[in-house]
Structure formats: C-alpha cells, structure tokens
Design a protein around this motif. Structure first.
Motif, mmCIF file in Angstrom:
data_model
loop_
_atom_site.group_PDB
_atom_site.id
_atom_site.type_symbol
_atom_site.label_atom_id
_atom_site.label_comp_id
_atom_site.label_asym_id
_atom_site.label_seq_id
_atom_site.Cartn_x
_atom_site.Cartn_y
_atom_site.Cartn_z
ATOM 1 N N LEU A 19 -3.180 9.865 11.160
ATOM 2 C CA LEU A 19 -2.461 8.986 10.238
ATOM 3 C C LEU A 19 -3.079 9.045 8.844
ATOM 4 C CD1 LEU A 19 -1.875 5.888 12.545
ATOM 5 C CD2 LEU A 19 -0.206 7.604 11.843
ATOM 6 N N GLY A 20 -4.405 9.080 8.793
ATOM 7 C CA GLY A 20 -5.073 9.205 7.511
ATOM 8 C C GLY A 20 -4.759 10.526 6.831
ATOM 9 N N GLY A 21 -4.625 11.583 7.623
ATOM 10 C CA GLY A 21 -4.323 12.897 7.062
ATOM 11 C C GLY A 21 -2.964 12.961 6.401
ATOM 12 N N ILE A 22 -1.966 12.300 6.978
ATOM 13 C CA ILE A 22 -0.623 12.292 6.401
ATOM 14 C C ILE A 22 -0.641 11.653 5.014
ATOM 15 C CG2 ILE A 22 1.696 11.327 6.628
ATOM 16 C CD1 ILE A 22 1.340 11.535 9.679
ATOM 17 N N VAL A 23 -1.298 10.507 4.910
ATOM 18 C CA VAL A 23 -1.358 9.801 3.626
ATOM 19 C C VAL A 23 -2.127 10.632 2.601
ATOM 20 C CG1 VAL A 23 -2.124 7.688 2.470
ATOM 21 C CG2 VAL A 23 -1.225 7.571 4.795
ATOM 22 N N GLU A 24 -3.237 11.222 3.020
ATOM 23 C CA GLU A 24 -4.044 12.030 2.106
ATOM 24 C C GLU A 24 -3.265 13.223 1.567
ATOM 25 O OE1 GLU A 24 -7.801 15.102 2.194
ATOM 26 O OE2 GLU A 24 -7.697 13.555 3.735
ATOM 27 N N ALA A 25 -2.544 13.924 2.430
ATOM 28 C CA ALA A 25 -1.814 15.125 2.015
ATOM 29 C C ALA A 25 -0.777 14.807 0.945
ATOM 30 C CB ALA A 25 -1.141 15.772 3.221
ATOM 31 N N CYS A 26 -0.024 13.742 1.128
ATOM 32 C CA CYS A 26 1.017 13.396 0.172
ATOM 33 C C CYS A 26 0.441 13.016 -1.188
ATOM 34 C CB CYS A 26 1.853 12.236 0.719
ATOM 35 S SG CYS A 26 2.818 12.655 2.196
ATOM 36 N N CYS A 27 -0.730 12.402 -1.195
ATOM 37 C CA CYS A 27 -1.334 11.957 -2.448
ATOM 38 C C CYS A 27 -2.008 13.085 -3.223
ATOM 39 C CB CYS A 27 -2.366 10.859 -2.174
ATOM 40 S SG CYS A 27 -1.680 9.311 -1.556
ATOM 41 N N LEU A 28 -2.610 14.034 -2.536
ATOM 42 C CA LEU A 28 -3.523 14.965 -3.192
ATOM 43 C C LEU A 28 -3.087 16.422 -3.197
ATOM 44 C CD1 LEU A 28 -6.918 13.493 -1.949
ATOM 45 C CD2 LEU A 28 -5.679 12.993 -4.040
ATOM 46 N N GLN A 29 -1.870 16.725 -2.757
ATOM 47 C CA GLN A 29 -1.423 18.112 -2.740
ATOM 48 C C GLN A 29 -1.487 18.800 -4.105
ATOM 49 O OE1 GLN A 29 -0.932 20.214 -0.578
ATOM 50 N NE2 GLN A 29 0.465 21.800 -1.311
ATOM 51 N N ILE A 281 -9.256 8.073 1.034
ATOM 52 C CA ILE A 281 -7.934 7.688 1.539
ATOM 53 C C ILE A 281 -7.901 7.757 3.064
ATOM 54 C CG2 ILE A 281 -5.504 8.362 1.614
ATOM 55 C CD1 ILE A 281 -5.917 9.412 -1.291
ATOM 56 N N MET A 282 -8.405 8.875 3.614
ATOM 57 C CA MET A 282 -8.357 9.064 5.060
ATOM 58 C C MET A 282 -9.136 7.980 5.786
ATOM 59 S SD MET A 282 -9.782 10.162 8.085
ATOM 60 C CE MET A 282 -11.327 10.955 7.631
ATOM 61 N N TRP A 283 -10.355 7.683 5.324
ATOM 62 C CA TRP A 283 -11.174 6.692 6.011
ATOM 63 C C TRP A 283 -10.625 5.276 5.842
ATOM 64 C CZ3 TRP A 283 -14.272 7.602 9.808
ATOM 65 C CH2 TRP A 283 -14.931 8.835 9.895
ATOM 66 N N ALA A 284 -9.977 4.998 4.703
ATOM 67 C CA ALA A 284 -9.366 3.678 4.531
ATOM 68 C C ALA A 284 -8.298 3.440 5.590
ATOM 69 C CB ALA A 284 -8.763 3.559 3.130
ATOM 70 N N VAL A 285 -7.518 4.478 5.897
ATOM 71 C CA VAL A 285 -6.495 4.371 6.940
ATOM 72 C C VAL A 285 -7.135 4.376 8.326
ATOM 73 C CG1 VAL A 285 -4.471 5.464 7.964
ATOM 74 C CG2 VAL A 285 -4.754 5.457 5.473
ATOM 75 N N ALA A 286 -8.032 5.347 8.565
ATOM 76 C CA ALA A 286 -8.621 5.511 9.896
ATOM 77 C C ALA A 286 -9.421 4.283 10.322
ATOM 78 C CB ALA A 286 -9.510 6.753 9.918
ATOM 79 N N ASP A 287 -10.202 3.721 9.389
ATOM 80 C CA ASP A 287 -11.022 2.551 9.744
ATOM 81 C C ASP A 287 -10.159 1.342 10.089
ATOM 82 O OD1 ASP A 287 -13.397 3.878 9.517
ATOM 83 O OD2 ASP A 287 -13.981 3.019 7.588
ATOM 84 N N GLN A 288 -8.997 1.226 9.443
ATOM 85 C CA GLN A 288 -8.113 0.109 9.778
ATOM 86 C C GLN A 288 -7.516 0.284 11.172
ATOM 87 O OE1 GLN A 288 -7.601 -2.818 7.893
ATOM 88 N NE2 GLN A 288 -9.411 -1.864 6.975
ATOM 89 N N VAL A 289 -7.176 1.531 11.517
ATOM 90 C CA VAL A 289 -6.612 1.798 12.843
ATOM 91 C C VAL A 289 -7.653 1.533 13.930
ATOM 92 C CG1 VAL A 289 -5.634 3.573 14.354
ATOM 93 C CG2 VAL A 289 -4.942 3.456 11.948
ATOM 94 N N THR A 290 -8.853 2.100 13.745
ATOM 95 C CA THR A 290 -9.901 1.881 14.745
ATOM 96 C C THR A 290 -10.368 0.421 14.737
ATOM 97 O OG1 THR A 290 -11.563 2.657 13.153
ATOM 98 C CG2 THR A 290 -10.714 4.264 14.732
#
Length: 303
Positions: A19-29, A281-290
């Motif tokens: 989930l974190g990867g999806i958000v990161e890719a869209c922001c930083l491509q 970005i990735m860790w902000a999403v991942a830490d919320q999920v975990t």
C-alpha cells in the motif's frame, strides 16, 4: 526497554509495504524519470535536475514525466510487499531462540537478504522495462520502439532472450542488499531514539513521525550505492545491438576512464530527492497499517 516478543506477522508487513508503494509511486515518478535521463546523458544535454525536467516537459509534454508509471507502480507494490514480508521472515529466523530479541547484526543480515531477494525476483526485470521506456524520446506511440510495458518485455525477451530482463542484475543485487541492510537498521534505530517506539509495544507513531524516521533512514543508501545504481542503469539500457559494457566491473572502469569519478554518482541528487521522500511516504502508510493491526490484535483495548 526490551523489544516485545509480540510481533506483527509477515503477511501484514507485506500488505503495509504494498500500500505504501502505490502511494509513493504516484507521488515521485517524475523524479525517477529525471534521474534516469540524467544517468543516461553522456553528452551533457541536461545541465541539472530542473533543466532536465523542464526540457522533458517542453519537448515531450507533462505526461512524459510519468513515463513508465505502470511498471514503476507495479514494481514498487510487489517490491515492497516482498521486501517487508521477507525481512519479517528473516528477522524471525535471526532472533535469539531463548530471549526472542533481534541483534543489530541480525537486523542488518535480514535487511541485506531482503534486498537481495527483491533485486533478483522483482526489481531487475521491472527496472529493465522501466528504463527502456523512460529512455525513449517523444510521446507518439507510432514512433516509439516499445509501445508499452508488456510490449517492451516481450520485445526484450524475443530479441535478447529471457535473461535480457535481468541485465544489470549484479549491481542491482549489491545496491538493494546494501540499501535495505542500512534502511531497516536505521529505521528501527530512529524509531527507538526519536520516538521510543519498539515493534509490538502497542505504540503507534503519528504519520509525521514515521515520515521523519523513514526520511532519515533513506538517506545513507543512495550515497553509498551511487556507482552501483549508475552501472545498473547503463547495463539495463543496453539493447542487444548496442552493447558497450560487458558487466558490472567493466562498466565501472569504462565510466571512470571516459567520464571521470563523478560520473559514477550521476543522478545522486534526484536519487536523494526521490528515495528519502519515498521512504517517508511509504513508512507513513505502512506504519499506520501495521499500527492498526497492533491496536486491534496485539494490544486490543479492554472492553
């Protein structure tokens, strides 16, 4: 404080990473496109990050800054799922069987192993396709050699063989292994030092706290692994009829001899603009999920 023996299962780590990867890719491509163009620029056409981005925008349109987004987003989603999941499995294997604690050495080894695995299974073939797409000039589909990710992968396989999708595997393994060894170790250290957060303790970081830890953890890898990243890009960009570099060490020697030492760190600034913010970005999403999993299953509130 000792780390709790309660741990988040690997599958939840994998979900949080994807989930974190999806958000990161869209922001930083766009930054990744600029980095690739700079690394492939042998004649000095681009004077820097802003000039490169502006040139791509003016000459090819704003959509060109998101070239390769489909393979990049898919690549990040699968990569982070594999990275986070395999790292959790390896950390479990390296934990002390009596105390259940994980040493710094075990954390480094788990991170390196996760980086090597993701490099071989996910990163190399996806980046070969992404780089081949990104190096193409223009947006007219009829004039492009590769019409899209699938066509690109099939063309490479047909013209260069299946292993053409694994061009640059050696520097990719070195880059990713070292990156993840540093990143997982640093992220854990920053969480403990800055926020007194231990995995499984029930404490959930605020998104901004995860972003600070992730950003700081993502800075060391690009500096240490710059030459591997440049060599990886050059090797992956080679097609069957235009092979200049015979391998990782030959590429390093050739680039150093022809372009100087600094050329081995080409694209470092856009990497630093992409990777640390990407980790934030990735860790902000991942830490919320975990964190949600921890609150619900490891440390549920009393009824």
């Amino acid at each position: 404080m000792e780390e709790s023996k309660k741990t988040i299962p690997p599958y939840m780590k994998a979900v949080s990473g994807s989930l974190g990867g999806i958000v990161e890719a869209c922001c930083l491509q766009p930054i990744d496109v600029i980095k690739t163009r700079l690394q492939l620029d042998r004649s000095g056409n681009y004077r820097g990050i802003l000039h490169c981005g502006g040139a791509v925008w003016r000459n090819e349109g704003v959509r060109a800054l998101w070239k390769g987004l489909t393979p990049f987003a898919t690549h990040l989603t699968l990569k982070y799922a594999l990275r986070m999941g395999s790292n959790a499995v390896l950390q479990g294997a390296f934990k002390d069987t009596d105390t259940g604690t994980l040493s710094n050495r075990g954390r480094v080894m788990a991170g390196f192993g996760a980086g090597v695995l993701e490099a071989l299974v996910i990163v190399t073939p996806f980046e070969v396709v992404k780089i081949r797409l990104q190096q193409q000039r223009g947006l007219s589909r009829e004039l492009l050699r590769y019409k899209g990710p699938v066509h690109c992968a099939l063309t490479i396989t047909r013209e260069e063989g299946l292993f053409g999708l694994w061009a640059g595997a050696a520097p990719t393994v070195m880059r990713n292994g070292m990156n993840q060894a540093a990143m997982f170790t640093a992220k854990n250290a920053y969480d403990v030092v800055l926020w007194n957060k231990y995995e499984g303790d029930g404490k959930v970081l605020q998104p901004w706290q995860s972003m600070v830890s992730g950003f700081l953890a993502g800075t060391a890898g690009p500096i240490c692994t710059g030459p591997f990243d440049v060599v990886k890009t050059r090797l992956m960009a080679q097609s069957g009829d235009g092979v200049k570099y015979k391998g990782m060490f030959h590429a390093i020697r050739t680039i150093y001899a022809e372009e100087g030492l600094r050329a081995l760190w080409k694209g470092l600034v856009p990497r630093l603009m992409r990777i640390p913010p990407g980790q934030a970005i990735m860790w902000a999403v991942a830490d919320q999920v975990t964190g949600l999993y921890e609150r619900r299953y490891l440390h549920p509130a009393p009824l």
